[in-house]
Write an enzyme that holds these catalytic residues in place. Structure first.
Site, PDB file in Angstrom:
ATOM      1  N   CYS A 134      24.333  20.513  89.327  1.00 12.82           N
ATOM      2  CA  CYS A 134      23.027  19.975  88.951  1.00 12.82           C
ATOM      3  C   CYS A 134      22.569  18.903  89.943  1.00 12.82           C
ATOM      4  O   CYS A 134      22.994  17.748  89.856  1.00 12.82           O
ATOM      5  CB  CYS A 134      23.090  19.406  87.538  1.00 12.82           C
ATOM      6  N   CYS A 137      20.670  15.950  88.366  1.00 10.15           N
ATOM      7  CA  CYS A 137      21.516  14.955  87.694  1.00 10.15           C
ATOM      8  C   CYS A 137      22.312  14.118  88.705  1.00 10.15           C
ATOM      9  O   CYS A 137      22.412  12.899  88.558  1.00 10.15           O
ATOM     10  CB  CYS A 137      22.532  15.624  86.772  1.00 10.15           C
ATOM     11  N   ASP A 138      22.886  14.773  89.707  1.00 16.21           N
ATOM     12  CA  ASP A 138      23.862  14.090  90.554  1.00 16.21           C
ATOM     13  C   ASP A 138      23.374  13.756  91.962  1.00 16.21           C
ATOM     14  O   ASP A 138      24.035  12.994  92.678  1.00 16.21           O
ATOM     15  CB  ASP A 138      25.130  14.956  90.662  1.00 16.21           C
TER      16      ASP A 138
END
Ligand code: NAP
Length: 305
Positions: A134, A137-138
């Site tokens: 992701c 997200c990261d």
């Protein structure tokens, strides 16, 4: 909480939420069961630009939160639980979950799909330590660092472009010499100076020891092996539906997708499927939403017969 409903929807992505809107607006008692965050895969997308009605795009989270609010307005109930099985009896369908059993007359399966693991050494060990599925997200953890993206589909290319906001360089590793992604996304990636393409290449090993420090890669045409120094690797090598618990109940294709008819009906009367879990679904947010609505309309018809 009530344990018996006219309609139970499994999965809270765009397909499930649209089914929830249509079913509750049809005044059917409706429960949506979701094991994770309401919104599904698309809730992780930073920017959705192909959902009609939002010419400037919208974040996946905002879009799905709005879908949820809209469905709740008409009475959709939700519960956080994981479905572990469905059985049939004379009173309808019994949905077994980690939070107990629920009963429904009609069920709409909209569980979407999960990212595939590539299955290379280090992938599990370094999960959260440089291995990610992701970018939204990261990505921010990799500011001014070099990262790799594996895959050649829409997800790899779109998320690769997103990663250039943070990373100093993104190496896109693809097993062929041609991307599968849509032309528009390809154009964007080719125009982005921070993206470098490594064609005909596969990842063989993720190098540590404490976190991702590099990748051992192999050119599939020449057989040459080399090492890439990257501090992160994002895998986008396709998706699979999490439908193992349905084997034996419904026919599934090899990957676990559910075949349906035009009305999203499965082989079992009163069980419908919508969205990415469905065989031959175009796997777009808009089609998932449409399939969810269709499934709810079919469920309403089934209940009135
Ligand atoms: P995908 O289209 O299935 O692409 C997976 C990619 O991973 C392919 O390029 C494939 O290579 C590669 N791959 C698969 N197994 C591999 C392996 N073992 N080793 C190395 N590479 C491997 O998956 P996706 O990109 O996640 O997209 C899923 C669906 O969502 C698609 O229908 C897509 O259109 C949709 N989507 C749409 C958008 C958008 O509209 N903006 C964004 C994201 C996703 P090959 O090409 O050689 O098969």
């Amino acid at each position: 909480m009530n344990r018996a409903y006219e309609v139970i929807i499994i999965g809270g992505g765009p397909a499930g939420l649209s089914a929830g809107l249509y079913a509750s607006r049809a005044r059917l008692s409706t429960l949506l069961i979701e094991k994770g965050i309401i919104g599904g895969q698309i809730a992780n997308a930073a920017h959705v630009e192909n959902y009609p009605g939002f010419p400037d795009g919208i974040s996946g989270l905002e879009l799905t939160q709005a879908m949820h609010r809209q469905a709740k307005k008409y009475g959709l109930e939700t519960v956080a639980a994981e479905v572990i099985g469905i059985t049939l009896n004379e009173r309808g369908k019994v949905i077994k979950t980690t939070e107990g059993e629920y009963r429904a007359k009609a069920v709409i399966i909209a569980v979407g799909a999960e990212p595939n693991r590539l299955g290379v050494p280090g992938e599990e060990k370094f999960l959260g330590k440089g291995v990610s599925y992701c970018a939204t997200c990261d990505g921010p953890f990799f500011k001014d660092q070099m990262v790799a993206v594996v895959g050649g589909g829409d997800s790899a290319v779109e998320e690769g472009v997103l990663l250039t906001r943070f990373a100093s360089k993104v190496i896109l590793i693809h097993r062929r010499n041609r991307l599968r992604a849509s032309r528009l996304l390809q154009e964007r990636a080719f125009a982005n100076k921070k993206i470098e393409f490594l064609w005909d290449t596969v990842v063989e090993d993720i190098l540590g020891p404490d976190r991702v420090r590099g990748l051992r890669v192999r050119n599939v045409k020449t057989g040459d092996r080399s090492t890439l120094e990257v501090s992160g690797v994002f895998f986008y090598v396709g998706l699979h539906p999490g439908t193992d618990y349905l084997r034996g109940l419904l026919p599934l294709d090899e990957e676990g997708h559910i075949p349906t008819g035009e009305g999203m009906e499965t082989e079992i009367p009163g069980i419908f499927a919508a969205g990415d879990v469905r065989k031959n679904s175009p796997r777009q947010v808009i089609t998932a939403a449409g399939e969810g609505a269709t499934a709810a309309i079919s469920a309403e018809k089934f209940l009135s017969e």
